[in-house]
Design an enzyme around this catalytic site. Sequence first.
Site, PDB file in Angstrom:
ATOM      1  N   SER A  14       0.892  -1.229   0.000  1.00 16.48           N
ATOM      2  CA  SER A  14      -0.206   0.004   0.145  1.00 16.48           C
ATOM      3  C   SER A  14       0.744   1.260   0.075  1.00 16.48           C
ATOM      4  O   SER A  14       0.493   2.232  -0.604  1.00 16.48           O
ATOM      5  CB  SER A  14      -1.037  -0.093   1.232  1.00 16.48           C
ATOM      6  OG  SER A  14      -0.272  -0.008   2.458  1.00 16.48           O
ATOM      7  N   MET A  91      10.757  -6.637   4.269  1.00 15.59           N
ATOM      8  CA  MET A  91      10.931  -7.294   5.960  1.00 15.59           C
ATOM      9  C   MET A  91      12.189  -7.981   5.952  1.00 15.59           C
ATOM     10  O   MET A  91      12.666  -9.044   6.405  1.00 15.59           O
ATOM     11  CB  MET A  91       9.859  -8.279   5.997  1.00 15.59           C
ATOM     12  CG  MET A  91       8.580  -7.716   6.085  1.00 15.59           C
ATOM     13  SD  MET A  91       8.356  -6.404   6.896  1.00 15.59           S
ATOM     14  CE  MET A  91       7.940  -7.083   8.539  1.00 15.59           C
ATOM     15  N   ARG A  92      13.311  -7.283   5.572  1.00 16.61           N
ATOM     16  CA  ARG A  92      14.768  -7.802   5.365  1.00 16.61           C
ATOM     17  C   ARG A  92      15.722  -6.532   6.047  1.00 16.61           C
ATOM     18  O   ARG A  92      15.402  -5.400   5.464  1.00 16.61           O
ATOM     19  CB  ARG A  92      15.015  -8.032   4.154  1.00 16.61           C
ATOM     20  CG  ARG A  92      14.523  -9.492   3.742  1.00 16.61           C
ATOM     21  CD  ARG A  92      15.139 -10.260   2.437  1.00 16.61           C
ATOM     22  NE  ARG A  92      16.664 -10.241   2.809  1.00 16.61           N
ATOM     23  CZ  ARG A  92      17.120 -11.646   3.280  1.00 16.61           C
ATOM     24  NH1 ARG A  92      16.223 -12.593   3.794  1.00 16.61           N
ATOM     25  NH2 ARG A  92      18.194 -11.810   3.323  1.00 16.61           N
ATOM     26  N   ASN A 108      13.517   4.230   4.772  1.00 22.42           N
ATOM     27  CA  ASN A 108      12.445   3.193   5.015  1.00 22.42           C
ATOM     28  C   ASN A 108      11.428   3.784   5.983  1.00 22.42           C
ATOM     29  O   ASN A 108      11.475   4.952   6.338  1.00 22.42           O
ATOM     30  CB  ASN A 108      13.158   2.164   6.076  1.00 22.42           C
ATOM     31  CG  ASN A 108      12.384   1.248   6.704  1.00 22.42           C
ATOM     32  OD1 ASN A 108      11.566   0.605   5.796  1.00 22.42           O
ATOM     33  ND2 ASN A 108      12.287   0.951   8.000  1.00 22.42           N
ATOM     34  N   HIS A 110       8.585   3.186   8.955  1.00 29.09           N
ATOM     35  CA  HIS A 110       8.468   2.255  10.157  1.00 29.09           C
ATOM     36  C   HIS A 110       7.218   2.561  10.760  1.00 29.09           C
ATOM     37  O   HIS A 110       7.005   3.905  11.238  1.00 29.09           O
ATOM     38  CB  HIS A 110       9.443   2.343  11.088  1.00 29.09           C
ATOM     39  CG  HIS A 110       9.391   1.503  12.275  1.00 29.09           C
ATOM     40  ND1 HIS A 110       9.487   0.062  12.229  1.00 29.09           N
ATOM     41  CD2 HIS A 110       8.842   1.684  13.432  1.00 29.09           C
ATOM     42  CE1 HIS A 110       9.131  -0.547  13.165  1.00 29.09           C
ATOM     43  NE2 HIS A 110       8.857   0.394  14.210  1.00 29.09           N
ATOM     44  N   SER A 137       7.357   6.917  11.299  1.00 29.64           N
ATOM     45  CA  SER A 137       8.521   7.622  10.781  1.00 29.64           C
ATOM     46  C   SER A 137       9.075   7.088   9.374  1.00 29.64           C
ATOM     47  O   SER A 137       9.036   6.033   9.141  1.00 29.64           O
ATOM     48  CB  SER A 137       9.518   6.963  11.868  1.00 29.64           C
ATOM     49  OG  SER A 137       9.219   7.137  13.557  1.00 29.64           O
ATOM     50  N   ASP A 146      15.966  -0.372  12.175  1.00 27.81           N
ATOM     51  CA  ASP A 146      15.015   0.867  12.515  1.00 27.81           C
ATOM     52  C   ASP A 146      15.742   2.001  13.137  1.00 27.81           C
ATOM     53  O   ASP A 146      14.991   2.631  13.956  1.00 27.81           O
ATOM     54  CB  ASP A 146      13.667   0.563  12.996  1.00 27.81           C
ATOM     55  CG  ASP A 146      12.723  -0.630  12.278  1.00 27.81           C
ATOM     56  OD1 ASP A 146      12.833  -0.675  11.045  1.00 27.81           O
ATOM     57  OD2 ASP A 146      12.338  -1.264  12.804  1.00 27.81           O
ATOM     58  N   THR A 173      -2.774   5.462   7.454  1.00 24.65           N
ATOM     59  CA  THR A 173      -3.439   6.303   6.455  1.00 24.65           C
ATOM     60  C   THR A 173      -2.194   7.527   6.582  1.00 24.65           C
ATOM     61  O   THR A 173      -2.057   8.221   5.519  1.00 24.65           O
ATOM     62  CB  THR A 173      -4.382   6.946   7.021  1.00 24.65           C
ATOM     63  OG1 THR A 173      -4.342   7.435   8.531  1.00 24.65           O
ATOM     64  CG2 THR A 173      -5.793   5.873   7.086  1.00 24.65           C
ATOM     65  N   GLU A 175       1.214   7.074   6.927  1.00 21.78           N
ATOM     66  CA  GLU A 175       2.494   6.530   6.549  1.00 21.78           C
ATOM     67  C   GLU A 175       2.202   6.971   5.021  1.00 21.78           C
ATOM     68  O   GLU A 175       3.181   7.614   4.340  1.00 21.78           O
ATOM     69  CB  GLU A 175       2.527   5.013   6.329  1.00 21.78           C
ATOM     70  CG  GLU A 175       2.853   4.298   7.773  1.00 21.78           C
ATOM     71  CD  GLU A 175       3.002   2.904   7.727  1.00 21.78           C
ATOM     72  OE1 GLU A 175       3.381   2.380   6.774  1.00 21.78           O
ATOM     73  OE2 GLU A 175       2.411   2.253   8.601  1.00 21.78           O
TER      74      GLU A 175
HETATM   75  C1  GRF Z   1       3.700  -0.672   6.785  1.00 18.62           C
HETATM   76  O1  GRF Z   1       3.045  -0.505   8.010  1.00 18.62           O
HETATM   77  C2  GRF Z   1       5.216  -0.512   7.067  1.00 18.62           C
HETATM   78  O2  GRF Z   1       5.627   0.792   7.856  1.00 18.62           O
HETATM   79  C3  GRF Z   1       5.930  -1.756   7.658  1.00 18.62           C
HETATM   80  O3  GRF Z   1       4.904  -2.771   6.866  1.00 18.62           O
HETATM   81  C4  GRF Z   1       3.782  -2.185   6.343  1.00 18.62           C
HETATM   82  C5  GRF Z   1       3.862  -2.479   4.861  1.00 18.62           C
HETATM   83  O4  GRF Z   1       2.697  -2.225   4.255  1.00 18.62           O
HETATM   84  N1  GRF Z   1       7.216  -1.583   7.557  1.00 18.62           N
HETATM   85  P1  GRF Z   1       2.340  -1.991   2.684  1.00 18.62           P
HETATM   86  O5  GRF Z   1       3.042  -3.306   2.287  1.00 18.62           O
HETATM   87  O6  GRF Z   1       2.864  -0.775   2.186  1.00 18.62           O
HETATM   88  O7  GRF Z   1       0.966  -1.867   2.597  1.00 18.62           O
END
Ligand code: GRF
Length: 226
Positions: A14, A91-92, A108, A110, A137, A146, A173, A175
């Site tokens: 997203s 996720m790495r 990134n 978070h 953030s 992070d 929302t 982010e």
């Molecule tokens: C988000 O909450 C991001 O901050 C976290 O993983 C989620 C990823 O969401 N690291 P998406 O794949 O962008 O929908």
Amino acid sequence: MPLNLAVLISGSGSNLQCIIDRVASGALHADIRLVVSNRPEAFGLERARKAGIPTVVLPHGNYLDREDFDRALIAAIRDHGADAVAMAGFMRMVTPMFLQTFPGRVLNIHPALLPSFPGTHGQRDAAEYGVRIAGCSVHFVDEGMDSGPIIIQAAVPAFPTDNGETLGARILTMEHRIYPQALQWLSEGRLSAQGRKVFVAPAARSKAFIGEPGEYMVFPPLEEGF
Ligand code: GRF
């Protein structure tokens, strides 16, 4: 010159979608050269294909170690002409070698107000802790988890009835607002870091803020378009 951007994902994408949408609206001057996923089933790959963006899948299990994976990642990014990287639900952890290849150009997002609640479950950890203000953030990536210098944060209320999912949705929302803004600052060359402190240089042409600084909980303030 637009920012030649690689977006790294592992899941829903997203945040990738909001970056795509801000590029389409003209607010974010970036050319998304490729989307890389370490998971073949990531829905974000569909979003990229729909937007006509090249995709690369690098299943991490196929690589000997992190450096081996990162070598493939660097090659894919370079081959597609990107020189800036947005990790968006990727996720790495990346290696120092990766960061040295794109110095100061790896960001990134978070889902917590760092330095609180780093790690994989920021939203759930914040909800379980019982915080009353949560948020997200955008930061420069460094070798830690992070832990890099923070560029922009947004806050949202948290309720005792929240769980990771309800709080996470509220955070998401915001982010979607702050990540494209941070990337636009990078695109305009307005970001600099001195130690942990990140400075956002004033815009060349004056840009209207959305609201007055201090009126709402995003700082530095969002500019028009975000
Ligand atoms: C988000 O909450 C991001 O901050 C976290 O993983 C989620 C990823 O969401 N690291 P998406 O794949 O962008 O929908």
